[in-house]
Design a protein around this motif. Structure first.
Motif: not given
Length: 252
Positions: A194-200
């Protein structure tokens, strides 16, 4: 000021909610609907009349936020929220419910807040404040994603932007934020996707890290670790090369 629609099949609860909302200086108007079908009709009529088209806040329906019960006859609150999510510019959602067990679904539907009944004036005012800030944020500022956490029997929403890293705990995950840590019932693998696009980025089977929060990359005798604030986290061999590449590209 906010234009509000409150939806609850219990007339006394709806009346009390509308009373509290109308008493808030940030609320321009507050209307009520006794079920999800009536709510959709109200939203449809507003769409046809083009309310709010000149103000630039809220959805195209002229309603900035829907305060929504979950358990209702027929179409439930979660179902209504999913339908509203299909709008080009959907209104914000605040769930108001007597049930604590739907916070994860609320997170999936990107609800702004999750208020438990009986509704306290102070708690509702906090939800209105959150909505007011989001509605009046500049159009260039993306809405920060939030995740529900339990604090002393109260559900709060934590902004993903405040999370430095996440630690796996079986089917749970512990969020390490600027102001402490919170255990949530979401597996690390789901947050990774879920958070790959948020830089995680996954650095270890047990850790997901916000790339922007990494202060140091350490190499010592063939082992790799990163420092995130006061924490030093091991980086597994399978993730080390990818992490180094990401940090190098970020530095350029």
């Amino acid at each position: 000021m906010l234009r509000v629609l409150a939806v609850d099949d219990e007339a006394p609860a709806l009346g009390e909610l509308l009373y509290l909302l109308r008493a808030d200086a940030r609320v321009r108007s507050a209307e009520g609907a006794g079920d999800a079908t009536e709510a959709l009709r109200r939203i449809g009529r507003a769409l046809e009349s083009g309310q709010g088209a000149d103000e630039g806040t809220g959805g195209p329906d002229g309603i900035d936020v829907v305060f929504l019960d979950i358990h209702m006859p027929g179409l439930g609150g979660l179902d209504l929220a999913r339908l509203l999510g299909g709008f080009a510019r959907p209104p914000l959602i605040v769930f108001v419910t007597a049930h604590e067990g739907f916070a994860v679904q609320a997170f999936d539907l990107k609800a702004v807040d999750y208020v438990l009944k009986p509704v306290r004036r102070e708690r509702l005012a906090e939800a209105v404040r959150r909505v007011h800030e989001l509605v009046h944020a500049t159009a260039q500022t993306p809405t920060p994603e939030q995740i529900p956490v339990e604090l002393g029997g109260v559900t709060r929403f934590v902004s993903v932007d405040t999370i430095a890293y996440v630690e796996a705990h079986g089917d749970y995950a512990r969020l390490h934020t600027d102001h402490g840590s919170h255990l949530v019932r979401i597996p690390l693998s789901a947050l990774e996707e879920r958070w790959a696009a948020r830089g995680f980025v996954r650095v270890h089977r047990s850790h997901l890290v916000a790339l922007a929060r990494i202060d140091e990359l350490r190499l010592d005798g063939g082992t790799t670790s990163v420092r995130v604030g006061d924490a030093e986290l091991a980086v597994s061999r399978r993730h080390a090369r990818h992490l180094r590449d990401l940090l190098m590209r970020r530095a350029l």
